[in-house]
Every structure is written in structure tokens, then in C-alpha cells.
Design a protein around this motif. Structure first.
Motif, PDB file in Angstrom:
ATOM      1  N   LEU A 148       0.816  -1.213   0.000  1.00 47.30           N
ATOM      2  CA  LEU A 148       0.000   0.000   0.000  1.00 47.30           C
ATOM      3  C   LEU A 148       0.850   1.265   0.000  1.00 47.30           C
ATOM      4  CD1 LEU A 148      -2.656   1.544   0.362  1.00 47.30           C
ATOM      5  CD2 LEU A 148      -2.492   1.144   2.815  1.00 47.30           C
TER       6      LEU A 148
ATOM      7  N   PHE B 161       2.278   1.946  -3.376  1.00 44.89           N
ATOM      8  CA  PHE B 161       1.212   2.333  -4.301  1.00 44.89           C
ATOM      9  C   PHE B 161       0.810   3.805  -4.088  1.00 44.89           C
ATOM     10  CE2 PHE B 161      -3.417   2.725  -4.934  1.00 44.89           C
ATOM     11  CZ  PHE B 161      -3.461   2.447  -6.294  1.00 44.89           C
TER      12      PHE B 161
ATOM     13  N   LEU C 169       1.261   7.093  -6.502  1.00 47.64           N
ATOM     14  CA  LEU C 169       0.102   7.912  -6.882  1.00 47.64           C
ATOM     15  C   LEU C 169       0.355   9.382  -6.562  1.00 47.64           C
ATOM     16  CD1 LEU C 169      -3.005   5.803  -5.780  1.00 47.64           C
ATOM     17  CD2 LEU C 169      -2.296   6.375  -8.090  1.00 47.64           C
ATOM     18  N   LEU C 170       0.876   9.633  -5.360  1.00 47.54           N
ATOM     19  CA  LEU C 170       1.099  11.015  -4.954  1.00 47.54           C
ATOM     20  C   LEU C 170       2.163  11.689  -5.820  1.00 47.54           C
ATOM     21  CD1 LEU C 170       0.857  10.775  -1.064  1.00 47.54           C
ATOM     22  CD2 LEU C 170      -0.693  11.934  -2.617  1.00 47.54           C
TER      23      LEU C 170
ATOM     24  N   SER D  74       0.745  12.487  -9.141  1.00 47.31           N
ATOM     25  CA  SER D  74      -0.196  13.601  -9.107  1.00 47.31           C
ATOM     26  C   SER D  74       0.530  14.927  -8.951  1.00 47.31           C
ATOM     27  CB  SER D  74      -1.198  13.416  -7.974  1.00 47.31           C
ATOM     28  OG  SER D  74      -0.526  13.552  -6.749  1.00 47.31           O
TER      29      SER D  74
ATOM     30  N   ILE E 216      -0.456  18.179 -11.201  1.00 51.01           N
ATOM     31  CA  ILE E 216      -1.306  19.240 -10.650  1.00 51.01           C
ATOM     32  C   ILE E 216      -0.660  20.609 -10.847  1.00 51.01           C
ATOM     33  CG2 ILE E 216      -2.242  20.171  -8.496  1.00 51.01           C
ATOM     34  CD1 ILE E 216      -2.413  17.192  -7.595  1.00 51.01           C
TER      35      ILE E 216
ATOM     36  N   GLY F 272      -8.377   5.117  -7.108  1.00 54.70           N
ATOM     37  CA  GLY F 272      -6.956   5.317  -7.394  1.00 54.70           C
ATOM     38  C   GLY F 272      -6.619   6.669  -7.987  1.00 54.70           C
TER      39      GLY F 272
ATOM     40  N   THR G 134      -5.921  10.562  -7.236  1.00 55.67           N
ATOM     41  CA  THR G 134      -5.552  11.351  -6.056  1.00 55.67           C
ATOM     42  C   THR G 134      -6.181  12.734  -6.106  1.00 55.67           C
ATOM     43  OG1 THR G 134      -3.570  12.143  -7.159  1.00 55.67           O
ATOM     44  CG2 THR G 134      -3.356  10.167  -5.777  1.00 55.67           C
TER      45      THR G 134
ATOM     46  N   VAL H  92      -6.520   5.384   6.056  1.00 55.73           N
ATOM     47  CA  VAL H  92      -6.413   4.056   5.431  1.00 55.73           C
ATOM     48  C   VAL H  92      -5.014   3.492   5.677  1.00 55.73           C
ATOM     49  CG1 VAL H  92      -6.494   2.753   3.269  1.00 55.73           C
ATOM     50  CG2 VAL H  92      -8.097   4.625   3.633  1.00 55.73           C
TER      51      VAL H  92
ATOM     52  N   ALA I 253      -6.619  -2.180   7.074  1.00 55.78           N
ATOM     53  CA  ALA I 253      -7.517  -2.522   5.949  1.00 55.78           C
ATOM     54  C   ALA I 253      -6.724  -2.757   4.665  1.00 55.78           C
ATOM     55  CB  ALA I 253      -8.524  -1.393   5.738  1.00 55.78           C
TER      56      ALA I 253
ATOM     57  N   PHE J 257      -6.268  -2.541   0.618  1.00 51.73           N
ATOM     58  CA  PHE J 257      -6.590  -1.413  -0.271  1.00 51.73           C
ATOM     59  C   PHE J 257      -6.666  -1.944  -1.701  1.00 51.73           C
ATOM     60  CE2 PHE J 257      -5.432   2.486  -2.641  1.00 51.73           C
ATOM     61  CZ  PHE J 257      -6.284   3.401  -2.045  1.00 51.73           C
TER      62      PHE J 257
ATOM     63  N   LEU K  39      -8.218  -1.511  -5.891  1.00 52.45           N
ATOM     64  CA  LEU K  39      -8.702  -0.585  -6.911  1.00 52.45           C
ATOM     65  C   LEU K  39     -10.072  -1.027  -7.410  1.00 52.45           C
ATOM     66  CD1 LEU K  39      -5.672   0.306  -9.213  1.00 52.45           C
ATOM     67  CD2 LEU K  39      -6.807   1.735  -7.497  1.00 52.45           C
TER      68      LEU K  39
END
Lengths: 103, 365
Positions: free
Chosen positions: A3, A6, A10-11, A14, A18, B125, B127, B140, B145, B147, B149
Motif C-alpha cells: 500500500l 502504491f 500515486l502522490l 499527481s 497538478i 486510485g 488522487t 487508510v 484494511a 486497499f 482498486l
């Protein structure tokens, strides 16, 4: 994929995508002003989320040019004493003109 | 003074009466949102559209007592979600679905995840940079938990019998976050529900064209009743009997919009909306379904498409307001805006017209 990896990916991706509209529009963001983020635009209204999770709804026309969802905004307000003086003069004139006038 | 056995018996008798009365009252309050008579069986699917003001939050309970939550509204209204979890006795959520990162959907999720154990989170997925999204992601990350998609073809089961599958979004998502939001299809025996979040018309058309929308009993109206969602094609394919709009009273955006409401009515669905009806609960045994609301509306029907006779006739009672010259069917959208103090009932159309009222142009009584 774990996690944390991942989410990091993603961050990072982005951050590349952005835009920071305040910088791109030529203004210099004041780093001391509260940070807010454009969450979304609903019809003609902009929903801007503050750092404490609360939000304000503003006319989208007040947004900086090219601000899109996710745009980081610095909030600032300026006091305009000249405008207040004019408005006070105007309403005082109005209320005087109403005295004794038929309603 | 000596207390005799008679007085002791009287005290015990009255105390017992008081306990019975208190239990009856508690049961009556708890039953406010219970299904109508005939659905007393505890093994029901329950879908609760929580009144979180302007935002979405849906709690689903499988017939074997497993729970999942789709979205949790704005952070400031998360109390309503926590209250619903408490009322339902939720000790654990098997799944949370975060449909998309807008604050009116995921704002309250950080609080929920910090308060209730969660087995797995489904997320699109995509952001976002808002504090609400970052707090959700952090919650999260700190929780055990899993995670996952949300993608078309991903399916999972809530309990032994409730099947869920994602219809949207693809890996290649639209630039707009609403249009990227997760859309779920739920099935329990013959009862089906379509639960889009805020997807727009273009995405709806793509999903319909791909033949992925079956006829359903329940439709969660997309994007709080926006005119940019809820296409005729989507509504024709889903052909729902019940349409629930999650929307805040007096919201800043004018939701739900007339264009969307007209299309939903034309599709033949009975509309329930959280701004007028409060929390809306839909239950089903897999063949029959019942709708009950916090503010006392109810409806029932079955998966063959027939609406229950008693509820149907109740919705077709003729009513009006003492302050208006129009009369309506009691199930008409406009009636929800009439206060109980001003509501008058007419025996028939002739009586209403004789009293100077004209028929409503929307429900055409």
C-alpha cells in the motif's frame, strides 16, 4: 504492490500533473496565507476545502484563471477603508432622503 | 410505617408495567425505519441512504449481518454516519467504497476508518490534494484494511449472498473527478440496485452501450440529481422502480435539477430524496422490497415490477394545501413541501374541484 508504495507512486504522479495556478498566473503565493484547495466546481460555484477539512462555497468567477480541481490556493483578505467610507456615505444619503417621503 | 405485602405487590406490578411500556416505546422508535408489515423476517438486505445533507453515504447490511459503507459525506456531517453505524450495531465494516475524492463523498471517511475496524477499502486510485482526501488516505494507511482498486470486472460478495460488481471507472479515466467515480451494481436474488456516485452522461452512455446496465429495482440518482447525469438512456436501461436522491436542503447548486427529475419521473420511478424524506431505507428479501423513510413515507413492491396495492393507493390519495389552489396525488413530488398543518385530503377529484382546486400539472390527478 504494498500500500505505501502504491500511495507514494500515486502522490508523486499527481504532483507532476497538478498545476499551481497562482504561480503560473504570475502572482507570487504568500506562503503565510492559509492554504486551501479547489475541491470541485458545482454548476457556477466553487467548493474550496480548508486545511481543517471545512469548506467554503464561492462563485467560481472569483477563482484565479485556469484554476482546476486540486489547485492549491492561498487565501487572503484585504481591508478597504476607502470603499467602506464611500458605502457609508452612500447609505447615509439614502436614509436621509427617505425621511418624510411617502412609502 | 410497615409496608404490607399488598403495597409491595403493587409497586412490583407498576414497575413491571412501566418497563413493558418503555420497551414498547423503544421498539416503536426503533421501528420507525423498519420495513412495512409483511417484512418482519430478519433475513433482509438493507440499504440505508443516510441523510448527510449535501453529500452521499450509503450503509448496506447483508441478510447474514455483514456491513459495507459507500462514502461518508462531508466531514462536518459525519455524525449522521456514525449515528447510523451505531443504530445498526456495526462492530466491523467488511468493505468501504470511496467512490471518488470529492469532500462531499470522502470527507467523513477518515473518522469512520479511525472509529470502526475495516477489512478492505475499494478506491478508484485517483488522487486529490484537499485536506479531506489526505486525511482519508492517512486513515487508510494507518489502518490494517486492505486497499483495492475499483475497476469494471472487479466483483466481491458482502456476506454469503449479496453480489457487488464495479461498472466504472476504467484505468484511463476522464479528467473530471465526478466522471471518474465508482459505479456499483448490487444483486441479491432477484433484487438489483444500481449505485452510481457522480458519473456524468457521457460515461453513462458508454456503460449502457456496452450492455452492462441491467433492469434494476433501485437506482441511486447520480450526482445529487444533476442535469449533467441521469441520462434517458441510463434510466431506460435500468428502468428502476425506486430512485433515491442524496441531496442537502437548500444546497448552493440547485440540486436536484428539474431536467433530471423530469427524466426520472418519465422513467416511472418513485422518487425519494433525503432533503425532504430524511434517511431512506430500502429493504428486500430478494423478491419483495420495501421503502421507508425517516419522515414517514413508505412504498412496497416486488421484483416482478408491481407496486404494492396498499402503498400505491396511499400514494394516490388526493391532497392539497390550505395555502394553494392546486391538488395532487399524495405521492407527488410537490407534496413533500407542504407542512402537515396545511395538508388537506379530498375524497375524490370532484370534491377537490368543487372546493376551487385545480389538478397539479406534474402528477395530473
Amino acid at each position: 504492490m504494498p500500500l505505501t508504495r502504491f500511495v507514494t507512486l500515486l502522490l508523486l504522479s499527481s504532483l507532476l500533473l497538478i498545476p499551481l495556478p497562482l504561480s503560473s498566473s504570475g502572482n507570487v503565493p504568500d506562503g503565510t496565507a492559509p492554504l486551501a484547495v479547489l475541491d470541485r466546481i458545482e454548476e457556477d460555484m466553487a467548493v474550496v476545502v480548508l486545511e481543517d477539512g471545512s469548506y467554503v462555497v464561492l462563485p467560481a468567477s472569483l477563482l484565479p484563471v485556469e484554476a482546476a480541481e486540486g489547485a492549491c490556493l492561498r487565501l487572503s483578505m484585504a481591508k478597504d477603508d476607502t470603499a467602506r467610507g464611500s458605502l457609508e456615505k452612500s447609505v447615509a444619503s439614502d436614509i436621509l432622503s427617505m425621511q418624510g417621503a411617502p412609502r | 410505617m410497615r409496608v404490607g405485602p399488598y403495597i409491595v405487590k403493587q409497586v412490583i406490578y407498576r414497575a413491571a408495567l412501566a418497563i413493558v411500556a418503555a420497551l414498547a416505546m423503544a421498539s416503536s422508535i426503533a421501528g420507525t425505519l423498519a420495513p412495512c408489515a409483511g417484512a418482519a423476517d430478519a433475513r433482509l438486505l438493507e440499504i440505508t441512504f443516510i441523510d448527510v445533507g449535501q453529500g452521499d453515504s450509503i450503509l448496506i447490511k447483508s441478510p447474514d449481518g455483514r456491513f459495507m459503507l459507500i462514502d461518508a459525506g462531508e466531514y462536518k456531517n459525519v455524525g449522521a454516519v456514525m449515528g447510523a453505524l451505531r443504530d445498526e450495531g456495526v462492530a466491523r465494516l467488511d468493505y468501504i467504497v470511496a467512490t471518488h475524492p470529492h469532500s462531499d463523498h470522502i470527507g467523513g471517511l477518515s473518522k469512520v476508518i479511525e472509529s470502526v475496524p475495516v477489512n478492505a477499502v475499494y478506491d478508484i486510485g485517483r488522487t486529490h490534494t484537499t485536506s479531506s482526501y489526505r486525511y482519508y488516505l492517512e486513515a487508510v494507511r494507518k489502518s490494517p484494511a486492505k486497499f483495492y482498486l475499483a475497476r469494471p470486472g472487479v466483483t466481491f460478495k458482502l456476506g454469503a449472498s449479496v453480489a457487488l460488481s464495479f461498472l466504472w471507472p476504467h484505468d484511463k479515466m476522464p479528467s473530471d473527478l465526478n466522471d471518474s467515480s465508482a459505479m456499483l451494481l448490487l444483486g441479491y436474488l432477484d433484487f438489483d440496485a444500481l449505485l452510481p456516485a457522480d458519473t456524468g452522461i457521457e460515461q453513462e452512455l458508454e456503460i449502457v452501450k456496452a450492455g452492462r446496465v441491467p433492469e434494476v429495482e433501485l437506482y441511486k440518482v447520480s450526482h445529487h440529481g444533476s442535469r449533467h447525469s441521469n441520462s434517458r438512456e441510463m434510466l431506460a436501461a435500468a428502468s428502476p422502480k425506486i430512485a433515491v436522491i442524496q441531496v442537502g436542503a437548500g444546497n448552493d447548486y440547485g440540486y436536484p435539477q428539474a431536467a433530471a427529475l423530469d427524466k426520472i419521473k418519465a422513467a416511472g420511478a418513485q422518487i425519494f430524496r433525503t432533503d425532504k424524506d430524511g434517511t431512506v431505507k430500502v429493504t428486500s428479501d430478494g423478491t419483495n422490497w420495501w421503502v421507508s423513510t425517516e419522515n414517514g413515507r413508505s412504498l412496497k413492491g416486488d421484483t416482478r415490477g408491481s407496486i404494492g396495492a396498499d402503498s400505491q393507493s396511499a400514494l394516490r390519495t388526493l391532497v392539497g394545501s390550505v395555502n394553494s389552489t392546486v391538488f395532487h396525488f399524495s405521492g407527488c413530488e410537490s407534496v413533500a413541501g407542504i407542512s402537515k398543518a396545511n395538508l388537506v385530503t379530498y375524497q375524490d377529484r370532484e370534491e377537490a374541484i368543487a372546493k376551487g382546486k385545480r389538478p397539479c400539472k406534474i402528477c395530473n390527478p
